[in-house]
Design an enzyme around this catalytic site. Structure first.
Site, PDB file in Angstrom:
ATOM      1  N   LYS A  26      35.998 -57.938  13.303  1.00  0.00           N
ATOM      2  CA  LYS A  26      35.748 -56.924  14.320  1.00  0.00           C
ATOM      3  C   LYS A  26      37.068 -56.408  14.902  1.00  0.00           C
ATOM      4  O   LYS A  26      37.280 -55.197  14.999  1.00  0.00           O
ATOM      5  CB  LYS A  26      34.869 -57.522  15.426  1.00  0.00           C
ATOM      6  N   ARG A  96      33.757 -60.279  23.372  1.00  0.00           N
ATOM      7  CA  ARG A  96      32.921 -60.613  22.208  1.00  0.00           C
ATOM      8  C   ARG A  96      33.673 -61.470  21.208  1.00  0.00           C
ATOM      9  O   ARG A  96      34.890 -61.353  21.089  1.00  0.00           O
ATOM     10  CB  ARG A  96      32.515 -59.348  21.443  1.00  0.00           C
ATOM     11  N   GLY A 105      25.400 -62.381  15.239  1.00  0.00           N
ATOM     12  CA  GLY A 105      24.762 -62.925  16.432  1.00  0.00           C
ATOM     13  C   GLY A 105      24.911 -64.419  16.629  1.00  0.00           C
ATOM     14  O   GLY A 105      24.266 -64.989  17.494  1.00  0.00           O
ATOM     15  N   MET A 107      27.558 -66.126  17.553  1.00  0.00           N
ATOM     16  CA  MET A 107      28.382 -66.540  18.681  1.00  0.00           C
ATOM     17  C   MET A 107      28.188 -65.580  19.841  1.00  0.00           C
ATOM     18  O   MET A 107      27.337 -64.718  19.805  1.00  0.00           O
ATOM     19  CB  MET A 107      29.822 -66.658  18.245  1.00  0.00           C
ATOM     20  N   ARG A 340      32.147 -52.564   9.964  1.00  0.00           N
ATOM     21  CA  ARG A 340      32.426 -53.726   9.113  1.00  0.00           C
ATOM     22  C   ARG A 340      31.744 -53.507   7.775  1.00  0.00           C
ATOM     23  O   ARG A 340      30.862 -52.654   7.649  1.00  0.00           O
ATOM     24  CB  ARG A 340      31.922 -55.012   9.764  1.00  0.00           C
ATOM     25  N   HIS A 456      17.793 -58.731  14.212  1.00  0.00           N
ATOM     26  CA  HIS A 456      18.371 -60.005  13.776  1.00  0.00           C
ATOM     27  C   HIS A 456      17.665 -60.513  12.520  1.00  0.00           C
ATOM     28  O   HIS A 456      18.295 -60.890  11.532  1.00  0.00           O
ATOM     29  CB  HIS A 456      18.250 -61.022  14.915  1.00  0.00           C
ATOM     30  N   SER A 763      31.656 -80.183 -26.289  1.00  0.00           N
ATOM     31  CA  SER A 763      30.915 -79.548 -25.210  1.00  0.00           C
ATOM     32  C   SER A 763      30.944 -80.520 -24.032  1.00  0.00           C
ATOM     33  O   SER A 763      30.491 -81.666 -24.158  1.00  0.00           O
ATOM     34  CB  SER A 763      29.475 -79.253 -25.631  1.00  0.00           C
ATOM     35  N   CYS A 830      28.271 -77.738 -20.990  1.00  0.00           N
ATOM     36  CA  CYS A 830      26.810 -77.607 -20.917  1.00  0.00           C
ATOM     37  C   CYS A 830      26.220 -78.381 -19.754  1.00  0.00           C
ATOM     38  O   CYS A 830      25.013 -78.456 -19.599  1.00  0.00           O
ATOM     39  CB  CYS A 830      26.167 -78.002 -22.242  1.00  0.00           C
ATOM     40  N   TYR A 850      33.199 -71.048 -24.165  1.00  0.00           N
ATOM     41  CA  TYR A 850      31.927 -70.593 -23.605  1.00  0.00           C
ATOM     42  C   TYR A 850      31.430 -71.541 -22.516  1.00  0.00           C
ATOM     43  O   TYR A 850      31.887 -72.687 -22.418  1.00  0.00           O
ATOM     44  CB  TYR A 850      30.853 -70.465 -24.693  1.00  0.00           C
TER      45      TYR A 850
END
Ligand code: PEP
Ligand code: MG
Length: 875
Positions: A26, A96, A105, A107, A340, A456, A763, A830, A850
């Site tokens: 902010k 704030r 919201g 804090m 933001r 909210h 693997s 894997c 992979y």
């Protein structure tokens, strides 16, 4: 400015958007908006470093901190020409929180600091608006009481509700100046009754305590929990933004609103916002009054509507990403309070990334980096079957898309309790508050009767990827049931309901769902990912259906086909048990001949589904006792079916019992002691390959031996494999195949150079490797691991995200050792980590070929692999 305070607005910008870590999101964005000339009310940001010092030490402040706050206030007074605490030209401030990562919201905020009775009297004269001033004052007492002094907000709310009831009005805005003045006095009494003190009349004291409360709120339970749930770590703390107040509640020429530059739910390029006239900041998001869509501002204040559209374009072009912004109009004058990066659903994230790239705003690599791979999971969740019947009982806003089916609960605590017992729940509330965060997380879906798209509930649900229907006005939500206005529909606690967050619909009962497929924007983005990545992506699958699904999600082969699951089928288990109960090798071989055709058929199905792609089949891994029943009743059934006594069954169970089965007679140890089992499996693979090849299917079988610890084990089993394959080829024709091993025992990783002599591929079985490196039993660690993570002994569950520091060393040693012997050795992973983006980054970095993961994680892995390659190139 100095070390702790950074000014913005009124022609000043000490910070910029790049300083999020120090100034919070902010604060950094307020500075940035001031820098590019947008109308930001002047203020200053106190840094996150102060928060860190506060919490690192004994909750005290660095030397000189408060002096710098005083200087910053003095500078603000000079900029605004007003004075904090002065009756002549009063300056009112807000205070704030704002960390580097937004925590909606979670804090605290205190508005209207600087009021006392003299200032109030003089403001009434200055503004000529008594109602307005008392409204500010009562809000200050409420917020300061609640946030700074811990007086429960409910106490103030009760007084407000009582006042509205007494005056016979519905909205706060219908209360008169006199009512609000009386309410302010009542609030002062409530404050005194709960704190034992008078409400502080010294503005400096108000400010100091509010700053302290914001820093202290960094560690309140809900904020800590939010960070935990969202895996937000490594922040210094919150910054504190102290800013000149501007008023949206100064009368009908004033207002406040929030907006997204694009639709945060679908990603569509439409300006998306809501506002309320004559309202102060939190009113819009708190969901108490349902706000109006932004387009209606055009009718009320066309110039400000145009200004807002202009600023929206400036911001999006400046930040090159969707913005979530907050504005206030004070007596017709327009101010920006915040911008933001907008939180968005997975669907929106993908659409915005693709469209911004196609619009030429960002390049492909940026587009690929914009989408969080884990978020894609949301797009692969079930949707409602379009054919299913819907008993729609109420309609709300489509606040967060997706289908959710669950039992209705009416408190967040209940949602958590029920979910813990394994129940799917839908949290039904009139509105949600940050206190509900745990329950919201536990719920499959969220339904509220009040609040808009930026309430909210809506914002948090979108962030979590949980389907949400908000602002369902016809729903009257009580303590343990909800009714639908104008009907006799009742939703009681525990009733099954379904909500469609994409359509905003609430339905009774459990509506059928179906599995989604990839299409449109996501397909496009994943195709770009395929172009960017160097890691292959395979899947762990052991049925033709799973193989096909994974192929549809873009899997380039099977990296792990676990054969034990095939032994459990109703038609198989008798033969498996016969083999286990046999007294000698001949008996076992006889039983295995019954299994061979079935196993061959399994492989034919999988090879056909994966036509043209490699398939790694792992030979039997678990200890044999897993195939025998433990319960007496089941043992009796088995004995009856096989025509033997239960004692015989018990005897075998007893014989095979192990103290430590994970370290016992399993994996290649089985293959070495009972070679006939692996011989059958190799034969089935060989014959199946030849059979489907004759039918025109292209097969690349890869036979994989589990749980190798020494090179000699692999040598023995490779010879077995080659011998059996040779026998098959003599009658069925020749084909290419590979024989490799899992690396899942530390010793194999450390002696990989020797093991590689007998392996065509490695693997990494990082499930077992993690178990053995830590000495944590995979099946028992659930008891203490959450506490370990909670106490920060471990940063994360190492079975979920690879422990790069320790297990990673073994993996790296394994890759290097193997490639020293065979430079072209094919290497993959894997274990479960093969579908975890952070672990995939590591696999890319150590040069694997992979990763292999469960079908639903294949798209996630494709994107994560692309991001790893892009990040690797940028480094
Ligand atoms: C592993 O150990 O990582 C693995 C993939 O094998 P399993 O989970 O079957 O033991
Ligand atoms: Mg294993």
């Amino acid at each position: 400015m100095g070390r702790y305070a950074y000014a913005f607005g009124g022609g000043v910008a000490d910070g910029d958007a790049g300083m999020k870590e120090l100034l919070g999101g902010k604060g950094a964005n307020l500075a940035e908006m001031a820098r590019i000339g947008l109308p930001v009310p002047p203020g200053f940001t106190l840094t996150t470093e102060v928060c860190k010092e506060y919490w690192d030490g004994d909750q005290s402040y660095p030397d000189g901190f408060w002096d710098e706050v005083d200087s910053a206030v003095a500078a603000l007074e000079a900029t605004t020409g007003k004075k904090f605490g002065d009756a002549e030209a009063p300056l009112l401030l807000s205070c704030r929180s704002g960390a580097a990562v937004s925590m909606p919201g979670m804090m605290d905020t205190v508005l209207n600091l600087g009021l006392n009775s003299q200032v109030a009297e003089s403001m009434i004269e200055l503004t000529g608006n008594e109602r307005f001033v008392w409204d500010l004052y009562r809000r200050l007492v409420n917020m300061f009481g609640d946030v700074v002094m811990g007086v429960d907000h409910e106490h103030f709310e009760e007084a407000l509700t009582a006042m509205k009831a007494d005056r016979g009005v519905e909205n706060d805005t219908d209360l008169s100046a006199g009512d609000l003045k009386a309410l302010t006095s009542q609030y002062m009494e409530i404050y005194k009754a709960h704190t034992g003190e008078e409400f502080p009349s010294d503005p400096k004291e108000q400010l100091k305590k509010s700053i302290n409360a914001v820093y202290a709120s960094w560690m309140v339970r809900r904020a800590v929990k939010y960070r935990e749930i969202n895996k937000i770590t490594g922040l210094l703390g919150t910054a504190v933004n102290v800013q000149t107040m501007v008023y949206g509640n100064l009368g009908e020429q004033s207002g406040t609103g929030v907006a997204f530059t694009r639709d945060p739910a679908t990603g569509e390029d439409v300006f998306y916002g809501e506002f309320l006239m004559n309202a102060q900041g939190e009113d819009v998001v708190a969901g108490i009054r349902t706000p109006l869509p932004i387009i209606q501002l055009k009718d009320i204040q066309p110039a400000n509507h145009a200004r807002l559209l202009e600023i929206k374009d400036i911001l999006e072009k400046h930040y090159l990403d969707i913005q979530d912004l907050e504005f206030t109009i004070e007596n017709g004058e327009f101010f920006m309070l915040q911008t933001r990066t907008g939180k968005r659903t997975a669907m929106a994230a993908v659409r915005i990334a693709v469209e911004m790239c196609e619009e030429g705003m960002i390049d492909r690599e940026t587009a690929l980096m914009r989408v969080d791979p884990d978020q894609l999971d949301q797009l692969l969740h079930p949707m409602f079957d379009p054919q299913a019947e819907r008993n729609v009982v109420a309609q709300g806003l489509s606040a967060s898309p997706g289908a959710a089916v669950g039992r209705a609960v009416f408190t967040a605590d209940e949602a958590e309790e029920w979910a813990e017992k394994g129940e799917a729940v839908i949290l039904v509330r009139s509105e949600t508050s940050p206190e509900d965060i745990g329950g919201m997380h536990a719920a499959k879906g969220i339904l509220t009767s009040r609040g808009g798209m930026t309430s909210h509930a809506a914002v948090v649900a979108r962030g979590m990827g949980t389907p949400c229907v908000a602002g369902c006005g016809k729903l009257n939500v009580g303590a343990d049931q909800a009714t639908v206005e104008g009907t006799d529909t009742v939703i009681a606690e525990g009733d099954w309901i379904s909500i469609d967050g994409s359509e905003g619909q609430v339905m009774l009962g459990q509506v059928e769902t179906i599995q989604p497929t990839l299409s449109g924007n996501i397909d496009k983005l994943l195709a770009w990912a395929d172009g960017a990545r160097t890691l292959g992506v395979r899947t762990n699958a052991d049925t033709p259906e799973d193989s096909e699904r994974a192929r549809g999600f873009g899997a380039e082969g099977i990296g792990l086909c676990r054969t034990e699951h095939m032994f459990f089928g109703e038609d198989r288990i008798p033969a498996v048990r016969e083999m286990i109960l046999a007294d000698d090798e001949a008996g076992r071989r006889e039983a295995l001949t019954h299994l061979l055709p079935m196993q061959r058929e399994d492989f034919e199905g999988i090879f056909t589904a994966m036509d043209g792609l490699p398939v790694t089949i792992r030979l039997l891994d678990p200890p044999l006792h897993e195939f025998l029943p433990i319960e007496e009743e089941a043992q009796q059934q088995m004995a009856d079916r096989m025509g033997i006594t239960i004692d015989r069954v018990r005897e075998k169970v007893e014989m095979l019992k192990e103290f430590n089965p994970m370290l016992g007679h399993r994996g290649c140890r089985l293959g070495i002691t009972y070679p006939e089992i692996y011989e059958m499996q190799v034969r089935a693979i060989g014959e199946a390959s030849c059979n489907v090849q004759k039918q025109g299917v292209t097969v690349y079988p890869e036979i994989m031996i589990p749980l190798i610890g020494t090179a000699a084990e692999l040598k023995f089993l490779r010879e077995l494999t080659e011998r059996v394959m040779q026998e098959v080829f003599e009658t069925e024709g020749i084909l290419d195949y590979l024989c490799g091993t899992m690396i899942e025992i530390p010793r194999a990783a450390l002696t990989a150079g020797a093991v590689a002599e007998y392996a065509d591929f490695f693997s990494f079985g990082t499930n077992d490797l993690t178990q053995m490196a830590f000495g944590y039993s995979r099946d028992d660690a659930g008891v203490f691991l959450p506490e370990y993570v909670g106490k920060k002994i471990l940063p994360e569950d190492p079975f979920v995200s690879l422990d790069v520091e320790g297990v990673g060393m073994l993996v790296e040693a394994g890759v290097k050792g193997g490639r020293r012997t065979k430079p072209d050795l094919k290497v993959g992973i894997c274990g479960e980590h093969g579908g975890d983006p952070a672990s995939i980054r590591f696999c890319h970095a150590v040069g694997m070929d992979y990763v292999s993961c469960s079908p639903f994680r294949v798209p996630i892995a494709r994107l994560a692999a692309a991001q790893s390659a892009i990040a690797g190139r940028e480094e």
